[in-house]
Design a protein around this motif. Structure first.
Motif, PDB file in Angstrom:
ATOM      1  N   PRO A 174     -27.702  36.070  49.769  1.00 42.89           N
ATOM      2  CA  PRO A 174     -28.968  36.636  49.309  1.00 42.89           C
ATOM      3  C   PRO A 174     -30.049  35.580  49.104  1.00 42.89           C
ATOM      4  O   PRO A 174     -29.771  34.456  48.688  1.00 42.89           O
ATOM      5  CB  PRO A 174     -28.583  37.290  47.974  1.00 42.89           C
ATOM      6  CG  PRO A 174     -27.119  37.574  48.098  1.00 42.89           C
ATOM      7  CD  PRO A 174     -26.561  36.439  48.905  1.00 42.89           C
ATOM      8  N   ASP A 175     -31.285  35.971  49.402  1.00 48.23           N
ATOM      9  CA  ASP A 175     -32.451  35.112  49.188  1.00 48.23           C
ATOM     10  C   ASP A 175     -33.392  35.851  48.239  1.00 48.23           C
ATOM     11  O   ASP A 175     -34.330  36.519  48.673  1.00 48.23           O
ATOM     12  CB  ASP A 175     -33.137  34.822  50.520  1.00 48.23           C
ATOM     13  CG  ASP A 175     -34.250  33.777  50.396  1.00 48.23           C
ATOM     14  OD1 ASP A 175     -34.752  33.586  49.271  1.00 48.23           O
ATOM     15  OD2 ASP A 175     -34.600  33.166  51.415  1.00 48.23           O
ATOM     16  N   PRO A 176     -33.147  35.746  46.927  1.00 46.63           N
ATOM     17  CA  PRO A 176     -33.951  36.494  45.956  1.00 46.63           C
ATOM     18  C   PRO A 176     -35.434  36.146  46.011  1.00 46.63           C
ATOM     19  O   PRO A 176     -36.284  37.022  45.787  1.00 46.63           O
ATOM     20  CB  PRO A 176     -33.346  36.095  44.604  1.00 46.63           C
ATOM     21  CG  PRO A 176     -31.978  35.591  44.927  1.00 46.63           C
ATOM     22  CD  PRO A 176     -32.077  34.963  46.275  1.00 46.63           C
TER      23      PRO A 176
ATOM     24  N   ALA B 158     -36.856  38.023  48.989  1.00 39.22           N
ATOM     25  CA  ALA B 158     -36.821  39.455  48.700  1.00 39.22           C
ATOM     26  C   ALA B 158     -37.929  39.845  47.735  1.00 39.22           C
ATOM     27  O   ALA B 158     -38.608  40.862  47.917  1.00 39.22           O
ATOM     28  CB  ALA B 158     -35.452  39.844  48.132  1.00 39.22           C
TER      29      ALA B 158
ATOM     30  N   GLU C 226     -41.118  42.325  48.652  1.00 34.83           N
ATOM     31  CA  GLU C 226     -41.296  43.559  47.890  1.00 34.83           C
ATOM     32  C   GLU C 226     -42.742  43.720  47.419  1.00 34.83           C
ATOM     33  O   GLU C 226     -43.254  44.847  47.326  1.00 34.83           O
ATOM     34  CB  GLU C 226     -40.352  43.570  46.686  1.00 34.83           C
ATOM     35  CG  GLU C 226     -40.408  44.857  45.880  1.00 34.83           C
ATOM     36  CD  GLU C 226     -39.428  44.850  44.730  1.00 34.83           C
ATOM     37  OE1 GLU C 226     -39.150  45.934  44.192  1.00 34.83           O
ATOM     38  OE2 GLU C 226     -38.936  43.761  44.373  1.00 34.83           O
TER      39      GLU C 226
ATOM     40  N   THR D  36     -28.880  42.509  55.740  1.00 32.81           N
ATOM     41  CA  THR D  36     -27.964  42.910  54.674  1.00 32.81           C
ATOM     42  C   THR D  36     -27.504  41.699  53.872  1.00 32.81           C
ATOM     43  O   THR D  36     -27.513  41.717  52.629  1.00 32.81           O
ATOM     44  CB  THR D  36     -26.745  43.641  55.263  1.00 32.81           C
ATOM     45  OG1 THR D  36     -27.174  44.837  55.905  1.00 32.81           O
ATOM     46  CG2 THR D  36     -25.741  43.995  54.173  1.00 32.81           C
ATOM     47  N   ARG D  37     -27.108  40.638  54.569  1.00 34.41           N
ATOM     48  CA  ARG D  37     -26.615  39.438  53.888  1.00 34.41           C
ATOM     49  C   ARG D  37     -27.709  38.772  53.059  1.00 34.41           C
ATOM     50  O   ARG D  37     -27.442  38.230  51.975  1.00 34.41           O
ATOM     51  CB  ARG D  37     -26.063  38.445  54.911  1.00 34.41           C
ATOM     52  CG  ARG D  37     -24.725  38.861  55.509  1.00 34.41           C
ATOM     53  CD  ARG D  37     -23.630  38.761  54.465  1.00 34.41           C
ATOM     54  NE  ARG D  37     -22.333  39.155  55.010  1.00 34.41           N
ATOM     55  CZ  ARG D  37     -21.200  39.094  54.316  1.00 34.41           C
ATOM     56  NH1 ARG D  37     -21.216  38.658  53.073  1.00 34.41           N
ATOM     57  NH2 ARG D  37     -20.067  39.473  54.869  1.00 34.41           N
TER      58      ARG D  37
ATOM     59  N   GLY E 144     -30.131  40.293  51.643  1.00 30.24           N
ATOM     60  CA  GLY E 144     -30.612  41.202  50.611  1.00 30.24           C
ATOM     61  C   GLY E 144     -32.023  41.686  50.871  1.00 30.24           C
ATOM     62  O   GLY E 144     -32.775  41.957  49.926  1.00 30.24           O
TER      63      GLY E 144
ATOM     64  N   THR F  48     -32.781  44.285  53.322  1.00 29.97           N
ATOM     65  CA  THR F  48     -32.816  45.553  54.049  1.00 29.97           C
ATOM     66  C   THR F  48     -33.819  46.539  53.466  1.00 29.97           C
ATOM     67  O   THR F  48     -34.600  47.167  54.202  1.00 29.97           O
ATOM     68  CB  THR F  48     -31.417  46.196  54.069  1.00 29.97           C
ATOM     69  OG1 THR F  48     -30.489  45.279  54.657  1.00 29.97           O
ATOM     70  CG2 THR F  48     -31.432  47.483  54.867  1.00 29.97           C
ATOM     71  N   GLU F  49     -33.817  46.698  52.162  1.00 28.01           N
ATOM     72  CA  GLU F  49     -34.682  47.702  51.539  1.00 28.01           C
ATOM     73  C   GLU F  49     -36.159  47.319  51.587  1.00 28.01           C
ATOM     74  O   GLU F  49     -37.022  48.156  51.306  1.00 28.01           O
ATOM     75  CB  GLU F  49     -34.261  47.930  50.083  1.00 28.01           C
ATOM     76  CG  GLU F  49     -34.442  46.724  49.172  1.00 28.01           C
ATOM     77  CD  GLU F  49     -33.960  47.020  47.757  1.00 28.01           C
ATOM     78  OE1 GLU F  49     -34.738  47.590  46.973  1.00 28.01           O
ATOM     79  OE2 GLU F  49     -32.804  46.680  47.461  1.00 28.01           O
TER      80      GLU F  49
END
Length: 212
Positions: A89-91, A94, A98, A120-121, A123, A125-126
């Protein structure tokens, strides 16, 4: 500085995750091993053939198809054997994605399967509204106009209100001509403006936080 942008167009490999990462190495090795097997050569020979194919046709896959009979799904089969757990994950990325206003798309010369695994990996996708892959482009890759036009039409993108991010400068020339803001993601300073609507950035989250 990018207040007029409402569509964010993101390359995948070496853009959303670093060039030289373990995943990037796997991707390169997978392409070279596939070329070596298809053309009946060793790795140095495959590297030479790959360079020639990319220079002439844009991608190894397109070159192999136009000069031979390889099936695109067979060529891309190595992706199913890759270990995507080498990235996580790359917070920071992300979080900044967002906060971006408007729509966010991945535009890649890879496959949708590969993009889905990576997103997915990481983080992410959304935070992505759609993926345009090499198959959606009917196997015509960036930087060709047919690929860009198909992408713009698929998602109804207005170039004047969009920004495109890519690790290959050649992929950004035509989008810039069409009126898109372009950001070349490469090593160097955190970010700098090269010309009107043209940027270079080494740290994507920092660039977006500072300029959106």
């Amino acid at each position: 500085m990018l207040a007029d942008i409402d569509t964010w167009v993101l390359d995948l490999d070496n853009t959303l995750y670093p060039a030289g990462s373990a995943l990037a190495v796997q991707l390169t090795d997978g392409i070279l091993s596939t070329i070596a097997e298809y053309y009946g050569t060793d790795v140095p020979g495959a590297r030479r053939i790959q360079s020639e194919l990319v220079a002439e046709y844009g991608t190894s896959l397109r070159g192999a198809m136009l000069t031979g009979t390889i099936d695109p799904h067979e060529f891309l089969g190595f992706e199913r054997r890759m270990d995507y757990s080498v990235i996580g994950p790359d917070p920071a990325l992300a979080g900044v994605l967002e906060e971006l206003p408007g729509r966010r798309y991945v535009y890649t010369n890879g496959s949708a399967y590969h993009a889905e695994q990576v997103l997915t990996r990481l983080g992410l996708t959304e935070h992505i509204d759609g993926v345009f892959d090499i198959l959606a482009g009917e196997l015509i890759p960036k930087p060709y106009a047919e690929s860009l036009d198909a992408f713009l039409a698929r998602f109804g993108v207005d170039p004047a209100r969009s920004a495109m991010f890519d690790d290959l400068e050649v992929n950004l020339a035509l989008p810039h001509e069409r009126g898109m803001t372009t950001v070349w993601v490469t090593a160097g300073t955190p970010y700098e403006q090269l010309a009107e609507r043209r940027w270079r950035a080494a740290d994507l989250p920092s660039f977006l936080r500072a300029n959106v």
